[in-house]
Design a protein around this motif. Structure first.
Motif: not given
Length: 284
Positions: A110-119
């Motif tokens: 959930v925390a990485l989702a906005p940090a890596l939006p194109n992955t």
């Protein structure tokens, strides 16, 4: 007069209501109780694809299906796989590139989702109730953010990565693999069940592309030394310097956003971190 429901019945009733009424509210952990450990050598009646080409990712990442139409907010369960186990499904517009091995309750995803939006990021969890909790959590977050693509890039499936990782990912597909607070298996006879080992490191090397990174974090110093020793000894990996490690934004997220990291923080414990880069294969 009907007898009051026991705890197990309450959990089953709550989760059934979640499925029937649509998942719009974040799930409550107390209704997804699960043992802290799972026997990785048991069968577990898991369903897995014959090869990565047989895997149907469309129900996990519906926003990335070509001409997908309306975005679907629900997440599948492990019973979704059999219908497509022997077919060659439609390809996504992107491939999964990041995996969280033993994702727990999904805090890192959930925390990485906005940090890596194109992955595309995938959590893999062997415990049934925990995997279902993460699936419901993702579905709720998608429902709560209908006007954006937020959280469309994360998914979770129930899987035993110690047995079936190459069934899901082709050679060199992944750019990052996270191993966060794995089971330390303190007893010597249980060390064979540790998620980092000579054999398993070869599988991580297989699915990671050159330059890809294995992220490890634990609060158990002995396990930290074990993971460092085994990854350093593998010819396909080199340890990343502390300077480069501290500059990686994913490290700070890993240190602070997982449920286990927050627990360690509350208990004022230590966190041991090590990153390893996948090397280029030597010339034949």
């Amino acid at each position: 007069m009907a007898e009051p429901l026991n705890k197990k019945q309450k959990r089953a009733h709550y989760r059934q209501a979640q499925k029937e009424n649509g998942i719009s509210q974040l799930p409550r952990k107390k209704f997804y109780r699960q043992r802290a450990h799972a026997n990785v050598f048991s069968d577990h009646h898991l369903v897995y694809p014959k090869t990565p080409d047989h895997m149907d990712w469309s129900t996990y990442f519906p926003a990335y299906v070509p001409d997908a139409g309306p975005i679907i907010t629900s997440q599948p369960t492990e019973t979704s796989l059999p219908d497509t186990a022997n077919l060659y499904p439609k390809k996504l517009t992107k491939e999964v590139e990041v995996v969280d091995i033993g994702c727990g309750f999904g805090g890192l995803l959930v925390a990485l989702a906005p940090a890596l939006p194109n992955t595309l990021l995938l959590g893999m969890e062997i415990r049934t109730s925990v995997a279902e909790y993460v699936q419901h959590r993702i579905a709720a977050l998608r429902t709560q953010n209908p006007a954006t693509d937020l959280y469309q890039n994360i998914g979770c499936l129930r899987a035993n990565t110690m047995k079936f990782l190459p069934n899901f990912f082709r050679k060199g597909q992944l750019t990052k693999a996270f191993i966060c607070f794995p089971d330390p298996h303190f007893k010597h006879r249980k060390h064979k069940a540790r998620i980092v080992s000579t054999t398993l490191n070869s599988e991580y090397a297989y699915v990671l592309r050159p330059g890809g990174i294995v992220y490890t974090i634990t609060d158990v110093e002995d396990l930290h030394h074990w993971m460092v020793q085994h990854l350093e000894a593998h010819p396909s990996f080199e340890r990343i310097s502390e300077e480069e490690q501290d500059a990686d934004p994913c490290v700070e997220i890993m240190k602070t956003e997982t449920e286990e990291s927050k627990k360690v923080e509350r208990n004022k414990g230590q966190k041991f971190i090590a990153l390893f880069r996948r090397l280029e294969d030597p010339p034949w």
